[in-house]
Design an enzyme around this catalytic site. Structure first.
Site, PDB file in Angstrom:
ATOM      1  N   GLU A  65      35.155  75.630  44.339  1.00  0.00           N
ATOM      2  CA  GLU A  65      36.573  76.015  44.582  1.00  0.00           C
ATOM      3  C   GLU A  65      36.930  75.442  45.888  1.00  0.00           C
ATOM      4  O   GLU A  65      38.240  74.919  45.997  1.00  0.00           O
ATOM      5  CB  GLU A  65      36.751  77.383  44.426  1.00  0.00           C
ATOM      6  CG  GLU A  65      38.076  77.695  44.483  1.00  0.00           C
ATOM      7  CD  GLU A  65      38.322  79.518  44.189  1.00  0.00           C
ATOM      8  OE1 GLU A  65      39.002  79.911  45.080  1.00  0.00           O
ATOM      9  OE2 GLU A  65      37.746  79.926  43.302  1.00  0.00           O
ATOM     10  N   ASP A  66      36.086  75.328  46.694  1.00  0.00           N
ATOM     11  CA  ASP A  66      36.640  75.043  48.075  1.00  0.00           C
ATOM     12  C   ASP A  66      35.869  73.985  48.945  1.00  0.00           C
ATOM     13  O   ASP A  66      35.870  73.544  50.025  1.00  0.00           O
ATOM     14  CB  ASP A  66      36.190  76.169  48.855  1.00  0.00           C
ATOM     15  CG  ASP A  66      37.050  77.638  48.813  1.00  0.00           C
ATOM     16  OD1 ASP A  66      38.106  77.294  48.056  1.00  0.00           O
ATOM     17  OD2 ASP A  66      36.808  78.611  48.856  1.00  0.00           O
TER      18      ASP A  66
END
Length: 179
Positions: A65-66
């Protein structure tokens, strides 16, 4: 050193490399890696979880996600189970924030038991962090809204781990939030 310890150290190192330039949004700009390590620690220390793949997924839960990590990379390095758990707890960042939050509530009851454990520990860590200090740029109202939303997600995770759920219920009660 046990093989599980070696596996966990490799996983921590991978996560640390991926998150090396990231900081939390607290006033101290805490190193981001503290978060996934904390989530894994909550699972093991407070939730009694010893399953190595669940602990690995906790350490890696924000990498796709990051960071530039792909699901395929996780599968190649850590195997299909860890990759699947991480994928289950990963938001689609191409969607608007409100839609991602809505989907977390909607999908929570349908996650695997392993992913539910990671979600519970992640929410517990984040809520404790919000109680500790307000992120830069957040109002008290936004913090309360996060608690209300988190309670909706956690409601869909009921029956996963009573120890973690009790700790979450206490945090919600302190804020006057119903689950």
């Amino acid at each position: 050193m046990s093989s599980d310890a070696v596996i966990l150290l490799e996983t921590i190192n991978f996560a640390a490399e991926k998150h090396r330039t990231q900081r939390r949004k607290d006033p101290e700009a805490t190193p981001y890696i503290n978060h996934p390590i904390g989530v894994a620690r909550i699972l093991s220390h407070e939730g009694g979880i010893t399953n190595i793949e669940v602990l690995q997924a906790a350490l890696l839960h924000d990498t796709v996600e990051d960071t530039d990590t792909t699901v395929e990379e996780l599968e190649a390095v850590f195997g299909s189970t860890v990759s699947r758990i991480v994928q289950e707890v990963t938001d689609d960042k191409t969607l608007p924030k409100q839609e991602r939050k809505r989907l977390q509530v909607e999908h929570a009851p349908h996650c695997s038991h392993q992913a539910k454990l990671v979600k519970l520990a992640d929410k517990l860590y984040n809520l404790r962090d919000l109680n500790r200090c307000t992120p830069t740029g957040w109002s008290a109202e936004r913090v309360q809204e996060y608690f209300i939303w988190a309670a909706q997600v956690v409601k869909g995770l009921r029956g996963t781990n009573s120890a973690l759920e009790e700790k979450l219920q206490l945090l919600f009660s302190e804020r006057g939030v119903e689950m």
